[in-house]
Enzyme design. Structure first.
Site, PDB file in Angstrom:
ATOM      1  N   SER A 142      27.687   5.538  16.022  1.00 16.79           N
ATOM      2  CA  SER A 142      26.551   6.349  15.555  1.00 16.79           C
ATOM      3  C   SER A 142      25.260   5.611  15.847  1.00 16.79           C
ATOM      4  O   SER A 142      25.237   4.370  15.831  1.00 16.79           O
ATOM      5  CB  SER A 142      26.687   6.568  14.039  1.00 16.79           C
ATOM      6  N   TYR A 155      27.596   2.843   5.673  1.00 16.98           N
ATOM      7  CA  TYR A 155      27.933   3.571   6.907  1.00 16.98           C
ATOM      8  C   TYR A 155      27.347   2.836   8.120  1.00 16.98           C
ATOM      9  O   TYR A 155      28.039   2.613   9.117  1.00 16.98           O
ATOM     10  CB  TYR A 155      27.376   4.995   6.813  1.00 16.98           C
TER      11      TYR A 155
HETATM   12  P1  NAP Z   1      33.845  15.276   9.770  1.00 15.43           P
HETATM   13  O1  NAP Z   1      33.548  16.664  10.127  1.00 15.43           O
HETATM   14  O2  NAP Z   1      33.601  14.832   8.360  1.00 15.43           O
HETATM   15  O3  NAP Z   1      35.348  14.916  10.178  1.00 15.43           O
HETATM   16  C1  NAP Z   1      35.865  13.646   9.873  1.00 15.43           C
HETATM   17  C2  NAP Z   1      37.335  13.607  10.219  1.00 15.43           C
HETATM   18  O4  NAP Z   1      37.826  12.292   9.855  1.00 15.43           O
HETATM   19  C3  NAP Z   1      38.156  14.617   9.452  1.00 15.43           C
HETATM   20  O5  NAP Z   1      39.156  15.163  10.283  1.00 15.43           O
HETATM   21  C4  NAP Z   1      38.792  13.779   8.343  1.00 15.43           C
HETATM   22  O6  NAP Z   1      40.026  14.365   7.951  1.00 15.43           O
HETATM   23  C5  NAP Z   1      38.994  12.450   9.042  1.00 15.43           C
HETATM   24  N1  NAP Z   1      39.119  11.326   8.126  1.00 15.43           N
HETATM   25  C6  NAP Z   1      38.211  10.906   7.210  1.00 15.43           C
HETATM   26  N2  NAP Z   1      38.713   9.873   6.542  1.00 15.43           N
HETATM   27  C7  NAP Z   1      39.947   9.620   7.034  1.00 15.43           C
HETATM   28  C8  NAP Z   1      40.951   8.681   6.749  1.00 15.43           C
HETATM   29  N3  NAP Z   1      40.809   7.765   5.779  1.00 15.43           N
HETATM   30  N4  NAP Z   1      42.088   8.698   7.483  1.00 15.43           N
HETATM   31  C9  NAP Z   1      42.272   9.632   8.446  1.00 15.43           C
HETATM   32  N5  NAP Z   1      41.354  10.549   8.766  1.00 15.43           N
HETATM   33  C10 NAP Z   1      40.202  10.543   8.065  1.00 15.43           C
HETATM   34  O7  NAP Z   1      32.984  14.262  10.667  1.00 15.43           O
HETATM   35  P2  NAP Z   1      32.342  14.440  12.150  1.00 15.43           P
HETATM   36  O8  NAP Z   1      30.924  14.787  11.978  1.00 15.43           O
HETATM   37  O9  NAP Z   1      33.243  15.257  12.990  1.00 15.43           O
HETATM   38  O10 NAP Z   1      32.362  12.917  12.618  1.00 15.43           O
HETATM   39  C11 NAP Z   1      33.252  12.441  13.611  1.00 15.43           C
HETATM   40  C12 NAP Z   1      32.773  11.090  14.071  1.00 15.43           C
HETATM   41  O11 NAP Z   1      31.458  11.200  14.641  1.00 15.43           O
HETATM   42  C13 NAP Z   1      32.646  10.057  12.946  1.00 15.43           C
HETATM   43  O12 NAP Z   1      33.047   8.793  13.440  1.00 15.43           O
HETATM   44  C14 NAP Z   1      31.170  10.037  12.643  1.00 15.43           C
HETATM   45  O13 NAP Z   1      30.753   8.828  12.073  1.00 15.43           O
HETATM   46  C15 NAP Z   1      30.610  10.233  14.030  1.00 15.43           C
HETATM   47  N6  NAP Z   1      29.227  10.750  14.059  1.00 15.43           N
HETATM   48  C16 NAP Z   1      28.960  12.008  13.634  1.00 15.43           C
HETATM   49  C17 NAP Z   1      27.664  12.480  13.712  1.00 15.43           C
HETATM   50  C18 NAP Z   1      27.306  13.886  13.310  1.00 15.43           C
HETATM   51  O14 NAP Z   1      26.138  14.248  13.448  1.00 15.43           O
HETATM   52  N7  NAP Z   1      28.238  14.678  12.835  1.00 15.43           N
HETATM   53  C19 NAP Z   1      26.633  11.657  14.188  1.00 15.43           C
HETATM   54  C20 NAP Z   1      26.939  10.366  14.601  1.00 15.43           C
HETATM   55  C21 NAP Z   1      28.253   9.923  14.534  1.00 15.43           C
HETATM   56  P3  NAP Z   1      40.682  14.202   6.505  1.00 15.43           P
HETATM   57  O15 NAP Z   1      39.551  14.125   5.505  1.00 15.43           O
HETATM   58  O16 NAP Z   1      41.533  15.415   6.374  1.00 15.43           O
HETATM   59  O17 NAP Z   1      41.496  12.948   6.562  1.00 15.43           O
END
Ligand code: NAP
Length: 261
Positions: A142, A155
């Site tokens: 990120s 984070y």
């Molecule tokens: P999201 O919609 O919250 O999805 C997160 C996923 O991670 C879910 O499938 C969740 O499933 C899983 N997860 C969380 N804790 C877990 C655990 N302990 N074990 C196994 N699975 C786990 O998040 P997203 O926005 O798609 O983010 C994906 C990645 O992109 C992350 O690394 C995030 O930091 C990065 N990112 C996102 C953004 C953004 O704008 N969205 C920006 C920069 C970086 P369960 O809860 O069912 O386990």
């Protein structure tokens, strides 16, 4: 179908960016292993991919639980014969609090999922990748891993740690043909991003609250399916010179041109 015959494990594949990466990689011919804690979420993704003719293995578990991770990697190798690609995507936003108010357990949980989870998964797949002298690891990081915003220290520290872990990994495994990238996706339209906006101005602070709300209302959030294309070209192994680096969408077009099919 430039990922034909490759096996990719994607953590956090039940929703958001992980789901988009799983669907995109399956669309390029990869066999995909979907990992997260929520089986119903993973089953929905499995259904969609199988309906398009893709091969899927669902493995439920917590990235911070070494036994869950070991079991998932073992099942992937048993079913598909090896692991070519690992996408460490699962993450939590963690406590949105000033450091003095941050609970130790919440801090530790954030690092356990976002940083240690990636280490644990790498530790399980690396022997197989090294034995085959090939492999790609994409650590989803990120912009917050390189910038200091108030109230998101856990984070940010986890992602900064992941950036450095990626550099160390790339150095340590280059002689085995394993490539490792940090993928900085930008601000995407996912559940996590909506959860962050819902934290409100008081907990996020004016700068980050204003930035995310402006992006959201102006339609400036990236679609996960767009960014997933970057994960696919990295998985194809066409950018060995970028191993150890942070890669973002600005590199996508150049990398895409290196792939013929
Ligand atoms: P999201 O919609 O919250 O999805 C997160 C996923 O991670 C879910 O499938 C969740 O499933 C899983 N997860 C969380 N804790 C877990 C655990 N302990 N074990 C196994 N699975 C786990 O998040 P997203 O926005 O798609 O983010 C994906 C990645 O992109 C992350 O690394 C995030 O930091 C990065 N990112 C996102 C953004 C953004 O704008 N969205 C920006 C920069 C970086 P369960 O809860 O069912 O386990």
């Amino acid at each position: 179908m430039y990922l034909e015959g490759k096996t990719a494990i994607i953590t956090g594949a039940g929703r958001g960016f992980g789901r988009a990466v799983a669907q995109a990689m399956a669309g390029k011919g990869a066999q995909v292993v979907l990992f997260s804690r929520s089986e119903p979420d993973l089953d929905k993704v499995r259904g969609k991919i199988e309906a398009s003719g893709g091969q899927v293995l669902v493995a439920t578990g917590d990235v911070s639980a070494p036994d869950d991770v070991r079991r998932a990697v073992h099942r992937a190798i048993e079913r598909f014969g090896g692991v070519d690609v690992l996408v460490n995507n699962a993450a939590v936003i963690g406590p949105a609090r000033l450091i003095e108010d941050c609970d130790l357990a919440a801090w530790e949980r954030t690092l356990a999922v976002n940083l240690t989870g990636a280490f644990v998964f790498c530790r399980e797949v690396l022997p197989d990748m090294a034995a085959h002298r090939t492999g790609v690891i994409v650590n989803v990081t990120s912009g917050l891993g390189s910038r200091g915003y108030p109230r998101l220290a856990a984070y940010s520290a986890s992602k900064a740690g992941l950036n450095q872990f990626t550099r160390s990994l790339a150095e340590e495994f280059k002689e085995y043909g394993v490539l490792a990238y940090g993928l900085d996706p930008g601000v995407m339209d996912t559940g996590m991003q909506a959860d962050i906006r819902r934290l409100g101005r008081d907990r996020l602070g004016d700068e980050i609250y204003g930035r995310y709300h402006r992006l959201s209302s102006a339609g400036g959030l990236r679609q996960p399916s767009e960014v997933a294309k970057l994960a696919c070209v990295l998985a194809a192994g066409v950018a060995p010179e970028l191993s150890g680096s942070l890669v973002s969408m600005s590199e996508y077009q150049d990398l895409r041109l290196r792939i013929s099919a």
